[in-house]
Design an enzyme around this catalytic site. Structure first.
Site, PDB file in Angstrom:
ATOM      1  N   ASP A   1       0.800  -1.234   0.000  1.00  0.00           N
ATOM      2  CA  ASP A   1       0.000   0.000   0.000  1.00  0.00           C
ATOM      3  C   ASP A   1       0.827   1.275   0.000  1.00  0.00           C
ATOM      4  OD1 ASP A   1       0.982  -0.219   2.595  1.00  0.00           O
ATOM      5  OD2 ASP A   1      -0.896   0.407   3.519  1.00  0.00           O
ATOM      6  N   GLU A   2       2.087   1.176  -0.346  1.00  0.00           N
ATOM      7  CA  GLU A   2       2.944   2.367  -0.306  1.00  0.00           C
ATOM      8  C   GLU A   2       4.020   2.299  -1.374  1.00  0.00           C
ATOM      9  OE1 GLU A   2       6.177   4.201   2.807  1.00  0.00           O
ATOM     10  OE2 GLU A   2       4.345   3.344   3.622  1.00  0.00           O
TER      11      GLU A   2
END
Length: 170
Positions: free
Chosen positions: A94-95
């Site tokens: 998610d990053e």
């Protein structure tokens, strides 16, 4: 991506939108993997023992992680981002970081690219992300975390030291 696992759960089941969702194990020694911002209002956070999270937020909806689903959405988002920037560095599910320095031309251009990417991710994937625009990854990460959820924060190179100076070392 903001509260990624919990946001994906709400995307897949709209009845969860706006509710205190906690993703993690259900056993006696389980921990919170991710929680929605609604659960965070009660003091719940990642890596907290699930028992403590439920003490703080007894009405929380606890869901087991669906890692394959999160990976599928992550893969699609990063594929999209790969078509938007010459260099994309995925840090986790998610990053990630995008190097848009050549295509942006200016701080305002970089901010506009961030705004457009956020809008496209919202439209294509139904998810909210936070964006930090800065001259280095370290500052971009901090900037993206400062005003979550749905942040868009610019740190200009000439303001970098002033930006970092008041922050807690931790």
């Amino acid at each position: 991506m903001d509260a990624f696992y919990a946001s994906v759960e709400a995307l897949d089941d709209p009845r969860l939108a706006g509710k205190a969702v906690v993703v993690g194990g259900k056993g006696p020694r389980s921990v919170v993997a991710v929680c929605s911002y609604e659960a965070r209002k009660y003091g719940v956070h990642s890596a907290m023992p699930m028992r403590r999270a439920l003490d703080l937020c007894p009405r929380a909806i606890v869901l087991r992680p669906r890692m394959e689903r999160y990976r599928d959405i992550s893969r699609a988002i990063f594929e999209y981002l790969g078509g938007q920037a010459p260099l994309v560095e995925k840090m986790s599910v998610d990053e990630g970081y995008l190097d848009i320095s050549e295509m942006a031309g200016s701080d305002e251009g970089a901010l506009e690219i961030g705004r457009l990417l956020k809008a496209e991710i919202r439209e294509q994937f139904g998810l909210v992300c936070s964006v930090g625009v800065a001259p280095c990854k370290f500052a971009a990460k901090i900037a993206s975390d400062l005003e979550k959820p749905n942040a868009l924060v610019l740190v200009r190179a000439e303001d970098l030291l002033d930006f970092l100076a008041p922050l807690d070392v931790g």
